[in-house]
Design an enzyme around this catalytic site. Structure first.
Site, short mmCIF file in Angstrom:
data_model
loop_
_atom_site.label_atom_id
_atom_site.label_comp_id
_atom_site.label_asym_id
_atom_site.label_seq_id
_atom_site.Cartn_x
_atom_site.Cartn_y
_atom_site.Cartn_z
N ASP A 126 0.86 -1.18 0.00
CA ASP A 126 0.00 0.00 0.00
C ASP A 126 0.90 1.23 0.00
O ASP A 126 1.57 1.49 0.99
CB ASP A 126 -0.92 -0.03 1.23
CG ASP A 126 -1.99 1.06 1.19
OD1 ASP A 126 -1.86 2.00 0.38
OD2 ASP A 126 -2.97 0.94 1.96
N ARG A 128 -0.09 4.44 -0.44
CA ARG A 128 -0.82 5.69 -0.34
C ARG A 128 -0.24 6.63 0.72
O ARG A 128 0.24 6.19 1.75
CB ARG A 128 -2.30 5.41 0.00
CG ARG A 128 -3.07 4.91 -1.20
CD ARG A 128 -4.47 4.51 -0.84
NE ARG A 128 -4.51 3.27 -0.09
CZ ARG A 128 -5.63 2.69 0.32
NH1 ARG A 128 -6.78 3.26 0.06
NH2 ARG A 128 -5.59 1.55 0.97
N THR A 149 -14.94 3.82 7.25
CA THR A 149 -13.82 3.05 6.73
C THR A 149 -13.70 1.73 7.48
O THR A 149 -14.17 1.60 8.60
CB THR A 149 -12.49 3.83 6.87
OG1 THR A 149 -11.44 3.10 6.21
CG2 THR A 149 -12.08 4.02 8.32
N LYS A 154 -6.04 4.55 7.67
CA LYS A 154 -6.59 5.88 7.38
C LYS A 154 -6.79 6.66 8.67
O LYS A 154 -6.53 7.86 8.73
CB LYS A 154 -7.93 5.75 6.63
CG LYS A 154 -7.79 5.23 5.21
CD LYS A 154 -9.15 5.20 4.50
CE LYS A 154 -9.01 4.74 3.06
NZ LYS A 154 -10.32 4.58 2.39
#
Ligand SMILES: Nc1nc2c(ncn2[C@@H]2O[C@H](COP(=O)(O)OP(=O)(O)OP(=O)(O)O)[C@@H](O)[C@H]2O)c(=O)[nH]1
Ligand SMILES: [Zn+2]
Length: 204
Positions: A126, A128, A149, A154
């Site tokens: 990941d 991000r 979520t 996050k």
């Protein structure tokens, strides 16, 4: 942070008439969007979603993932409440881009799971970076979110930027035969809080 606000307009949708705020990340050239409904700058916690771009799931009806259904469910939830925010982040393919995601899908067609496929291509599972969210939320006057979520990363990222998370609201979508393994890998390897994954009544 080099994210600047460019313009805002109305965005009528089947769920309601949102306000669409456009932002430019000058460092990467990426164009990000926030959709808001109601008064989100009144200091009360705001129902919100960070949604990472998934062209295949959000626009092309792909059943390989849960993105399109999550996008719809989040906008619906915001509309029901009459107030909320959705940040549509241009981090396609968990940050590797569309063409690399297609490469990753090809590896998954050949047997790899979603994490193994990224790694075989030389990427992290990941990639991000949520730093872009902070200037967008600051611009909108939002500092406390009730986040929709299943992804604890996050929450951690937003808290790291000083955004308070008043609540986590799960965003579970019924699985189908095409995304069952993907969802199981998200839960098993990426830490998503998915509980029991239910398979819906979708034809293969
Ligand atoms: N590299 C890669 N990216 C994928 C794959 N399937 C989906 N994606 C991307 O994964 C991201 C999913 O984004 P989100 O739905 O916002 O995030 P999430 O981590 O699933 O977390 P929540 O939905 O908030 O629980 C999107 O950028 C998709 O394009 C895959 O098999 N490989
Ligand atoms: Zn997707």
């Amino acid at each position: 942070m080099s994210v600047i606000f460019v313009a805002a307009s109305k965005l009528p949708t089947p769920f309601g008439v949102f306000t669409m705020h456009g932002f430019l990340d000058e460092a990467t050239g990426k164009e990000h969007v926030a959709l808001t409904l109601g008064d989100v700058a009144d200091g009360e916690p705001v129902l919100g979603r960070l949604h990472s771009e998934c062209l295949t799931g959000d626009a092309l009806f792909s059943m390989r993932c849960d993105c399109g259904a999550q996008l719809e469910a989040a906008l619906q939830a915001i509309a029901i409440e009459g107030r909320g925010v959705l940040l549509y982040l241009r981090q396609e393919g968990r940050g590797i881009g569309l063409l690399n995601k297609i490469r990753a899908y090809a590896l998954q067609d050949a047997g790899a799971d979603t994490v193994e496929a990224n790694e075989q291509l030389g990427f992290a599972a990941d990639q991000r970076d949520y730093a872009i969210c902070k200037p967008m939320l600051d611009h909108l006057g939002i500092n406390e979110i009730r986040l929709m979520t299943n992804n604890p990363r996050k929450i951690k990222a937003l808290e790291g930027f000083g955004i308070r998370i008043a609540e986590r609201r799960p965003l579970h979508i019924d699985a189908n035969p095409h995304n069952l393994r993907y969802l199981a890998t998200k839960a098993g390897k990426l830490g998503h809080l998915l509980g029991d994954i239910h398979q819906g009544e979708v034809e293969p």
